[in-house]
Design a protein around this motif. Structure first.
Motif, mmCIF file in Angstrom:
data_model
loop_
_atom_site.group_PDB
_atom_site.id
_atom_site.type_symbol
_atom_site.label_atom_id
_atom_site.label_comp_id
_atom_site.label_asym_id
_atom_site.label_seq_id
_atom_site.Cartn_x
_atom_site.Cartn_y
_atom_site.Cartn_z
ATOM 1 N N LEU A 68 8.321 15.823 0.680
ATOM 2 C CA LEU A 68 6.777 15.609 -0.151
ATOM 3 C C LEU A 68 6.784 14.105 -0.636
ATOM 4 C CD1 LEU A 68 4.018 15.770 -0.832
ATOM 5 C CD2 LEU A 68 4.701 16.634 -3.764
ATOM 6 N N LEU A 69 7.788 13.665 -1.349
ATOM 7 C CA LEU A 69 8.089 12.056 -1.896
ATOM 8 C C LEU A 69 8.443 11.328 -0.299
ATOM 9 C CD1 LEU A 69 10.381 13.489 -4.288
ATOM 10 C CD2 LEU A 69 8.296 12.121 -4.239
ATOM 11 N N ASP A 71 7.464 11.520 1.997
ATOM 12 C CA ASP A 71 5.443 11.684 3.158
ATOM 13 C C ASP A 71 4.704 10.859 2.670
ATOM 14 O OD1 ASP A 71 2.397 12.432 3.293
ATOM 15 O OD2 ASP A 71 3.337 13.264 5.178
ATOM 16 N N LEU A 72 5.049 10.898 0.899
ATOM 17 C CA LEU A 72 4.008 10.132 0.458
ATOM 18 C C LEU A 72 4.752 8.474 0.154
ATOM 19 C CD1 LEU A 72 4.091 12.386 -3.328
ATOM 20 C CD2 LEU A 72 2.492 11.556 -1.317
ATOM 21 N N GLN A 73 5.699 8.465 0.513
ATOM 22 C CA GLN A 73 5.797 7.297 0.015
ATOM 23 C C GLN A 73 6.489 6.171 1.727
ATOM 24 O OE1 GLN A 73 9.553 6.966 -1.725
ATOM 25 N NE2 GLN A 73 9.149 7.639 -3.188
ATOM 26 N N ARG A 103 6.235 11.618 8.683
ATOM 27 C CA ARG A 103 5.225 12.828 8.473
ATOM 28 C C ARG A 103 5.504 14.010 9.153
ATOM 29 N NH1 ARG A 103 2.205 10.056 5.720
ATOM 30 N NH2 ARG A 103 0.914 8.736 5.683
#
Length: 166
Positions: free
Chosen positions: A152-153, A155-157, A161
């Motif tokens: 998740l981290l 992807d968020l950064q 993907r």
């Protein structure tokens, strides 16, 4: 590791309650991407759950060792991939209700795997594309909660993907 008991009084004059926690070392979890765009995974037997697990490379931070150095070391030891670029994703609590330690999550861009690499006994290294990894997660094959946070981290950064662009 140390088992700790703490007496907590939530307001003055109330009866205290005893809470237990485990103090242990911080550790690292590494989400890496190879030059071919593949994610190294580790399959190994975990006695605590009496089963084989599919995980991201990870390990304890040795005393006196920097977390980033530990991440580079663990990735190389478990997968044979040397690090090219190391990005800290975050430092998070592992289980605030029971454990005092933190997990240091890293995203590492690797160089080519060392020729002839052989993992330690009992450890198997697999490579998965991001869509394959997503299928493993959705199918319950990749289910270690501690590995889902770095995904998740990342992807968020904007490092990785699992699905196409939003």
């Amino acid at each position: 590791m140390t088992l700790t008991a703490r007496e907590v009084e939530f307001s003055s004059g109330t009866v205290g309650e005893t809470y237990h926690s485990v103090e242990t070392f911080d550790y690292v979890v590494v989400l890496a991407i190879s030059p071919e765009g593949l994610v190294p995974l580790v399959r190994q037997y975990r006695p605590a759950v009496e089963d084989f697990t599919l995980e991201l490379p990870a390990g304890l931070i040795d005393p006196g060792e920097q977390a980033a150095s530990s991440a580079v070391r663990e990735l190389l030891e478990e997968t044979g991939f040397p690090s090219r670029a190391v990005h800290l994703l975050g430092v998070n609590k592992t289980d605030a209700g029971r454990l005092s330690n933190r997990v240091h999550s890293f995203f590492i861009e690797t160089d080519d795997r060392i020729p002839g690499f052989a993992p330690e006994a009992g450890v198997e290294t697999l490579l998965a594309s991001p869509p394959e990894l997503l299928n493993m997660i959705m199918g319950g094959l990749f289910d270690a909660q501690i590995a889902l946070g770095p995904l998740l981290l990342a992807d968020l950064q904007g490092h990785l993907r699992l699905r196409g662009s939003p």
